[in-house]
Scaffold this motif. Structure first.
Motif, PDB file in Angstrom:
ATOM      1  N   ASP A 212       0.849  -1.200   0.000  1.00  0.00           N
ATOM      2  CA  ASP A 212       0.000   0.000   0.000  1.00  0.00           C
ATOM      3  C   ASP A 212       0.884   1.250   0.000  1.00  0.00           C
ATOM      4  O   ASP A 212       1.084   1.890   1.034  1.00  0.00           O
ATOM      5  CB  ASP A 212      -0.907  -0.010   1.233  1.00  0.00           C
ATOM      6  N   SER A 214       0.328   4.210  -1.084  1.00  0.00           N
ATOM      7  CA  SER A 214      -0.372   5.442  -0.717  1.00  0.00           C
ATOM      8  C   SER A 214      -0.430   5.635   0.797  1.00  0.00           C
ATOM      9  O   SER A 214      -0.550   6.763   1.274  1.00  0.00           O
ATOM     10  CB  SER A 214      -1.795   5.418  -1.275  1.00  0.00           C
ATOM     11  N   PHE A 215      -0.318   4.525   1.545  1.00  0.00           N
ATOM     12  CA  PHE A 215      -0.330   4.621   3.016  1.00  0.00           C
ATOM     13  C   PHE A 215       1.083   4.829   3.552  1.00  0.00           C
ATOM     14  O   PHE A 215       1.338   5.770   4.308  1.00  0.00           O
ATOM     15  CB  PHE A 215      -0.941   3.345   3.609  1.00  0.00           C
ATOM     16  N   GLN A 217       3.931   5.588   1.960  1.00  0.00           N
ATOM     17  CA  GLN A 217       4.714   6.688   1.386  1.00  0.00           C
ATOM     18  C   GLN A 217       3.890   7.968   1.313  1.00  0.00           C
ATOM     19  O   GLN A 217       4.092   8.805   0.443  1.00  0.00           O
ATOM     20  CB  GLN A 217       5.218   6.269   0.005  1.00  0.00           C
ATOM     21  N   HIS A 218       2.991   8.090   2.248  1.00  0.00           N
ATOM     22  CA  HIS A 218       2.181   9.306   2.348  1.00  0.00           C
ATOM     23  C   HIS A 218       3.072  10.489   2.719  1.00  0.00           C
ATOM     24  O   HIS A 218       4.142  10.332   3.315  1.00  0.00           O
ATOM     25  CB  HIS A 218       1.088   9.099   3.408  1.00  0.00           C
ATOM     26  N   ARG A 219       2.607  11.688   2.398  1.00  0.00           N
ATOM     27  CA  ARG A 219       3.394  12.894   2.710  1.00  0.00           C
ATOM     28  C   ARG A 219       3.676  13.027   4.196  1.00  0.00           C
ATOM     29  O   ARG A 219       4.724  13.544   4.594  1.00  0.00           O
ATOM     30  CB  ARG A 219       2.658  14.135   2.200  1.00  0.00           C
ATOM     31  N   HIS A 221       4.340  10.648   6.234  1.00  0.00           N
ATOM     32  CA  HIS A 221       5.491   9.802   6.552  1.00  0.00           C
ATOM     33  C   HIS A 221       6.797  10.507   6.189  1.00  0.00           C
ATOM     34  O   HIS A 221       7.749  10.550   6.982  1.00  0.00           O
ATOM     35  CB  HIS A 221       5.372   8.478   5.800  1.00  0.00           C
TER      36      HIS A 221
END
Length: 588
Positions: A212, A214-215, A217-219, A221
């Motif tokens: 996932d 998008s979860f 490597q979200h901004r 993070h």
């Protein structure tokens, strides 16, 4: 499911290590290549409530029926599989490579009241199940209720779509259809179909669909890493500036005092860390426990570093239980690290009961983990959960502790005592301890310990959220580069904080810095455990005795191990700092 056999003796332990700890050891049937019309096995793993990830039971603990094909036994291939509650059972479905199967009935459930009640309970608690084809996981839901919650329906038709690339399986999808109302004293037919389709997905990339990005490597993070990195730069710069300027003034003042005659020096206002030079290298209280904790912390750090590096190189999430198996193997192999640092520190502090120290250091972490697992195992057995650890697996773990960890710890202890066990302190230790003067309340060791863990926790708590979510929810953690950065940041912040705390403590002429430096860094664990309470109540929907005890039990183990590691890192950094400043000052 047959448990792993345990056997006494060193030879048996070595055989167990080879069989259990090498996740790469594969039989011919696990080469992941198939010829046309060759059998493909569909394994049924576990079933359990969706909100309680660790509360799982054997698939056929629910009154599902099995296909007509002859049963195939499955054995735990690694120690990690056994400990994680993997319970593979043959589905009985006839599946052949590249051979489509039209919708067909494979078995029939004779639904009496008892079986209906079991299915209704599962549907009420949102039970889902897991299957495997060629090591690829598949998930499905047992059934659903109507809007009023009065009628309950079972999904009876498994529609499998399997993607292949050459002679390898690269994709599996399950669609549940055939919703049938649960009515007592009726017969329910279970059916399936298989559709093979060519896929462009490479075999090496077949697990990418389960990740996932998008979860993970979200901004947020990325921002948290950047924020922690800036805090490290600020903290290191602040510590360097304060300590260098302050120490330079201290050295100048002490040099000026050296030039005074005895009468002027006696009339002078002497204060500061130089005054405790005769006590600063005095052995800590309870040196046996202290040195064992330091040795264990160094080993945990070595294990964390090696496992993260291995996980960055190898995709450990692609094989069942491989992460846990790797961690156990690395922990056993790094036992000399524990013995070396713990044994050498105990020798430098004048300890004489080195064999007792070696035993405590070797079994401190295993006893904590096994004690917690033993307690939770009773609850798992009561629940008939798949997480109940088989007796043979317990024997295997005990063999590893006694025949691998203990001997390697002994080797490390002997090396540590002989290579770095001599007390080569830059200052002599006075025969009589110096009285500790009164100081302000915020300079007391207890206050320093409580406040010391705030900044280290602040540097990792965002990463804790991602790690918790991957373990307690349905995410696969794969961004080990982030984890490595966070580990480095944690080490730097911990060392900086403990150095500052120790400097203020010594400046207040309190020489009890060993335990203070360890505990001020280890207090990070308290904040992590407190955060786990917040995560449980506000980020999950867990319920029930088993899942709750599993969560808080293993979170206590994780927090304690993290605290011991941080404490050892803080002490080692502070020890180097203390030795450095007392080497550079002139002592009469």
């Amino acid at each position: 499911m047959r448990p792993l056999p345990g056997a006494p003796g060193v030879a048996a332990a070595a055989a167990l290590l080879l069989l259990l700890l090498l996740p790469r050891a594969r039989a011919d049937e696990h080469e992941h290549t198939y010829q046309d019309k060759e059998e493909v096995v569909l394994w049924m793993n576990t079933v359990g409530p969706y909100h309680n990830r660790q509360e799982t039971y054997k698939y056929f603990s629910l009154p599902f029926c099995v296909g007509s094909k002859k049963s195939i036994s499955h054995y735990h291939e690694t120690l990690g599989e056994a400990l994680q509650g993997v319970e593979l059972e043959f589905s009985g479905l006839d599946i052949k490579f590249k051979d489509d199967v039209m919708p067909a009935t494979y078995c029939e459930i004779d639904l009496d009241k008892e079986k209906r009640d079991a299915f209704v309970y599962a549907i009420k608690n949102h039970y889902w199940y897991q299957m495997y084809i060629d090591d690829l996981p598949i998930w499905g839901i047992v059934g659903e209720a109507d809007e009023n919650g009065e009628d309950y329906y079972l999904w009876t038709y498994k529609k499998l779509e399997i993607g292949f690339n050459g002679h390898r399986i690269v994709d599996v999808n399950l669609t549940s259809e055939g919703k049938v109302k649960l009515v007592p004293n009726t017969k329910i037919q279970m059916s399936y179909s298989v559709k093979w389709k060519k896929s462009d997905v490479k075999f090496e990339d077949r697990f990418d669909k389960y990740l996932d990005p998008s979860f993970f490597q979200h901004r947020i993070h990325w921002f948290s890493i950047f924020n922690s990195f800036m805090m490290v730069i600020f903290l290191v710069g602040l510590v360097s500036m304060i300590l260098m300027r302050t120490l330079r003034k201290d050295y100048a003042r002490y040099s000026k005092e050296e030039e005074m005659d005895d009468m002027d020096r006696d009339l002078g206002d002497e204060y500061g860390w130089k005054q405790v030079h005769g006590d600063v290298f005095r052995p800590s209280s309870h040196p046996l426990i202290f040195s064992s904790l330091i040795g264990s912390g160094c080993q945990i750090f070595a294990v964390s570093l090696i496992v993260i590096i291995v996980a960055m190189i190898e995709d450990l999430y692609t094989e069942r239980g491989s992460m846990l198996s790797t961690a156990i193997f690395v922990y056993a192999a790094t036992s000399p690290v524990n013995g070396y640092f713990g044994g050498s520190l105990y020798a430098r502090q004048g300890g004489r009961r080195w064999i007792k120290q070696m035993f405590i250091g070797a079994f401190l972490i295993p006893a904590m983990v096994c004690g917690t697992a033993f307690f939770i195992n009773f609850i798992a057995i009561y629940y008939h959960a798949s997480r109940a650890i088989p007796f043979g697996t317990m024997v295997a773990v005990c063999c590893i502790c006694f025949f691998v960890i203990l001997p390697l710890n002994l080797v490390g202890t002997i090396l540590g005592r002989n290579l770095s066990g001599q007390p080569n302190f830059p200052c002599r230790v006075n025969a009589v301890p110096r009285p500790i003067p009164e100081k302000k309340w915020f300079m007391e060791p207890a206050v320093i310990v409580c406040l010391g863990g705030i900044l280290p926790f602040g540097s990792i708590f965002i990463e804790m959220y991602f790690i918790f979510t991957s373990f307690w929810a349905y995410k696969i953690y794969y961004v080990y580069g982030f984890m490595m950065l966070v580990l480095v940041i944690l080490c730097i912040v911990t060392v900086c904080v403990t150095i500052v705390c120790t400097y203020f403590l010594l400046n207040a002429e309190d020489y009890r810095w060993q335990w203070t430096s360890f505990l001020s860094a280890a207090s990070t664990a308290i904040y992590v455990y407190m955060y786990s309470f917040y995560y449980y109540f506000f980020k999950t929907k867990m319920y029930g005795l088993f899942q709750t005890s599993f969560y808080f039990g293993y979170m206590a183990v994780f927090s304690t191990a993290l605290g011991i590691m941080c404490g050892a890192i803080g002490y080692m950094g502070t020890s180097a700092f203390v030795r450095k400043i007392y080497t550079n000052v002139k002592i009469d």
